[in-house]
Design a protein around this motif. Structure first.
Motif, short mmCIF file in Angstrom:
data_model
loop_
_atom_site.label_atom_id
_atom_site.label_comp_id
_atom_site.label_asym_id
_atom_site.label_seq_id
_atom_site.Cartn_x
_atom_site.Cartn_y
_atom_site.Cartn_z
N LYS A 1 0.84 -1.20 0.00
CA LYS A 1 0.00 0.00 0.00
C LYS A 1 0.87 1.25 0.00
O LYS A 1 0.59 2.22 -0.70
CB LYS A 1 -0.91 -0.02 1.22
CG LYS A 1 -1.88 1.16 1.28
CD LYS A 1 -2.81 1.05 2.48
CE LYS A 1 -3.77 2.23 2.55
NZ LYS A 1 -4.68 2.12 3.72
N ILE B 1 2.50 1.54 -3.60
CA ILE B 1 1.54 1.91 -4.64
C ILE B 1 1.16 3.38 -4.54
O ILE B 1 0.94 4.05 -5.55
CB ILE B 1 0.29 1.00 -4.55
CG1 ILE B 1 0.68 -0.44 -4.90
CG2 ILE B 1 -0.81 1.49 -5.48
CD1 ILE B 1 -0.41 -1.46 -4.59
N ALA B 2 1.11 3.91 -3.32
CA ALA B 2 0.71 5.30 -3.12
C ALA B 2 1.70 6.29 -3.73
O ALA B 2 1.37 7.48 -3.91
CB ALA B 2 0.57 5.58 -1.62
N TYR C 1 2.76 6.26 -6.78
CA TYR C 1 2.61 6.32 -8.23
C TYR C 1 1.21 6.78 -8.62
O TYR C 1 0.21 6.39 -7.98
CB TYR C 1 2.87 4.94 -8.85
CG TYR C 1 4.28 4.46 -8.61
CD1 TYR C 1 5.31 4.80 -9.49
CD2 TYR C 1 4.60 3.71 -7.48
CE1 TYR C 1 6.61 4.37 -9.26
CE2 TYR C 1 5.89 3.27 -7.25
CZ TYR C 1 6.90 3.61 -8.14
OH TYR C 1 8.18 3.19 -7.91
N THR D 1 -1.46 2.64 -10.74
CA THR D 1 -1.08 1.53 -9.88
C THR D 1 -0.11 0.56 -10.56
O THR D 1 0.81 0.06 -9.91
CB THR D 1 -2.32 0.75 -9.42
OG1 THR D 1 -3.06 0.31 -10.57
CG2 THR D 1 -3.21 1.62 -8.56
N ARG D 2 -0.27 0.32 -11.86
CA ARG D 2 0.58 -0.67 -12.50
C ARG D 2 2.03 -0.20 -12.57
O ARG D 2 2.95 -1.01 -12.77
CB ARG D 2 0.05 -1.06 -13.87
CG ARG D 2 0.18 -0.03 -14.96
CD ARG D 2 -0.40 -0.55 -16.28
NE ARG D 2 0.28 -1.74 -16.73
CZ ARG D 2 -0.33 -2.80 -17.28
NH1 ARG D 2 -1.65 -2.82 -17.41
NH2 ARG D 2 0.36 -3.84 -17.69
N ALA E 1 3.69 0.57 -10.16
CA ALA E 1 4.34 0.07 -8.95
C ALA E 1 4.79 -1.38 -9.08
O ALA E 1 5.30 -1.95 -8.12
CB ALA E 1 3.38 0.19 -7.76
N GLN F 1 -2.63 -7.13 -5.94
CA GLN F 1 -2.51 -5.77 -5.42
C GLN F 1 -2.71 -4.72 -6.50
O GLN F 1 -3.21 -3.62 -6.22
CB GLN F 1 -1.14 -5.58 -4.78
CG GLN F 1 -0.88 -6.44 -3.56
CD GLN F 1 -1.84 -6.15 -2.43
OE1 GLN F 1 -1.99 -5.01 -2.01
NE2 GLN F 1 -2.50 -7.20 -1.95
N LEU F 2 -2.35 -5.06 -7.75
CA LEU F 2 -2.36 -4.06 -8.82
C LEU F 2 -3.49 -4.25 -9.82
O LEU F 2 -3.60 -3.48 -10.77
CB LEU F 2 -1.02 -4.11 -9.56
CG LEU F 2 0.21 -3.82 -8.70
CD1 LEU F 2 1.49 -4.02 -9.51
CD2 LEU F 2 0.16 -2.42 -8.13
#
Length: 274
Positions: free
Chosen positions: A22, A25-26, A28, A31-32, A34, A60-61
């Motif tokens: 989490k 990912i934050a 970027y 999301t992809r 990351a 996650q993505l």
């Protein structure tokens, strides 16, 4: 026959990885984007990117496992099977090979009893060829978990791996202190480097690179350093005007073809001269 689902992480590991993911990912806007650091994150957990790790990244993505697998198999920095605590890479690209990289690699293969991309029985060392790491002025170079060990010989590289196996302290030639492969993967995932001295660590260009820079600035051969015998430190030879009998590094000054190969001069042909 359909492939069985990837085994799941234990609940405590999954919760910890989800919290870390989490945070990653934050960083970027998409999301992809990351995916690369997340692959490093799961590699820091198991020491390689397992099917479980790829399924985790996909979940996650919001990607398919095929999309994650395509990326994980494209980049050599992601291991696809269990590897050693120390990834020992010997540069065998052109300059390092000429300076002794091939001899170092052959010695380590015999000494460790493994081939390229293989791991010792004790799980300590994975040996591999590596491509150029932009350290040609320190050739031949050995990397351990992406830290530099410069100007190596078969003897010094053998001592290096013996020290790693024995658990003795090993200090890179330059850069940050050495850590395990899993710890390296977590740093590459973007988490703070907690190693003492890592923040202060520095590395710089070697003498040969600086000679090239001076030549590019038009400062002339007089500023060049004649390359001394192997084992002589750069400080042992001060810049000076080389005599005609001294051998310059290929970095020191370009030569006309006629100077380097008198039998095949580069000047115009007789027909062209007429």
């Amino acid at each position: 026959m359909p492939q069985l689902p990837a085994p799941a992480y234990p609940a405590d590991v999954l919760a910890r990885l989800e919290a870390d993911a989490k945070e990653v990912i934050a960083r970027y806007p998409g999301t992809r984007s990351a995916l690369l650091p997340l692959l490093h994150l799961v590699q820091s957990e198991e020491g390689y990117v397992s099917r479980t790790g790829m399924a985790f990244c996909a979940d996650q993505l919001g990607l398919t496992t095929a999309e994650v697998t395509a990326v994980a198999t494209f980049y050599s920095m992601y291991r696809r099977r269990p590897s050693g605590d120390y990834q020992v890479g010997v540069c065998t690209n052109t300059l390092c090979a000429v300076m002794g990289g091939d001899a170092i690699f052959d010695r380590l293969k015999d000494h460790l009893g493994v081939g390229n991309d293989e791991t010792t029985d004790d799980g300590k060392i994975t040996l591999e060829h590596i491509e150029c790491n932009a350290a040609c002025d320190f050739a031949p170079v050995v990397m351990v978990n992406w830290e530099f060990f410069d100007n190596q010989t078969p003897e010094s590289a053998t001592k290096l791996v013996d020290d790693l196996i024995a658990g003795r302290t090993v200090e890179p030639t330059r850069g940050a202190p050495l850590c395990s492969y899993k710890e390296t993967a977590r740093i590459l995932a973007g988490f703070p480097d907690q190693r003492p001295g890592a923040v202060e660590a520095t590395g710089g260009a070697g003498a040969a690179s600086l000679v090239g820079l001076r030549l590019a600035r038009g400062e002339g051969v007089a500023q060049a350093r004649v390359v001394g015998p192997r084992g002589e430190s750069p400080q042992d030879s001060a810049p000076h005007d080389p005599s005609p009998t001294e051998h310059l590094s290929s970095h020191d000054a370009p030569q006309q073809t006629s100077a380097s190969d008198p039998a095949n001069p580069a000047g115009p042909t007789a027909e062209e001269g007429e």
